[in-house]
Motif scaffolding. Sequence first.
Motif, mmCIF file in Angstrom:
data_model
loop_
_atom_site.group_PDB
_atom_site.id
_atom_site.type_symbol
_atom_site.label_atom_id
_atom_site.label_comp_id
_atom_site.label_asym_id
_atom_site.label_seq_id
_atom_site.Cartn_x
_atom_site.Cartn_y
_atom_site.Cartn_z
ATOM 1 N N ILE A 196 -7.684 13.774 -16.471
ATOM 2 C CA ILE A 196 -8.850 14.329 -15.621
ATOM 3 C C ILE A 196 -8.888 13.350 -14.216
ATOM 4 O O ILE A 196 -9.011 13.938 -13.394
ATOM 5 N N HIS A 220 -19.114 16.671 -22.461
ATOM 6 C CA HIS A 220 -19.062 17.672 -21.393
ATOM 7 C C HIS A 220 -20.170 18.914 -21.680
ATOM 8 O O HIS A 220 -19.957 19.999 -21.102
ATOM 9 N N PHE A 242 -11.411 20.982 -13.620
ATOM 10 C CA PHE A 242 -11.549 19.926 -13.141
ATOM 11 C C PHE A 242 -10.674 19.328 -11.919
ATOM 12 O O PHE A 242 -9.437 19.847 -11.849
ATOM 13 N N GLU A 274 -15.822 17.992 -12.786
ATOM 14 C CA GLU A 274 -15.733 19.660 -13.188
ATOM 15 C C GLU A 274 -16.354 20.369 -11.900
ATOM 16 O O GLU A 274 -17.399 20.027 -11.343
#
Length: 147
Positions: A55, A109, A120, A125
């Motif tokens: 991420i 999350h 993402f 996000e």
Amino acid sequence: MSTDPLHIVCPHCHTTNRVAAADLAGAPDCGKCHQPLFNGHPVALDDEAAFDKHIARSQVPVLVDFWAPWCGPCRMMAPAFEQAAQQLEPHMRLAKVNTEAVQNLAVRHNIRSIPTLALFVNGREVARQPGAMGAADIVRWARSQLR
């Protein structure tokens, strides 16, 4: 398209690679493990450190399917998510997170229902979609979030 290299995290060894954007379509390999950086399949991120690295370090969007093995709709959507990976890579990484195996990620999350897709971009996000979808809907939804 930019000539600046992009950071792409290897789905096999989780090493960050630098790849010219123009070379994405040429099936680049990891500089460390020499495996393909994209293989048309979602990567299982059932480890918090690997999830965080993909991420935070990937400079292509990462579409994550939060799922669980006991979830019927999740199992029904799995082949569609696999098909979507074939269509969206290499310009988007698709990943799966088993919320039973990595419960901390689901909590962190705020995953309240599964399956849930979360997109993402640059470490944060930008979109979320709960519920099962077919491959065409996954592709259409993911692409529409990047416009």
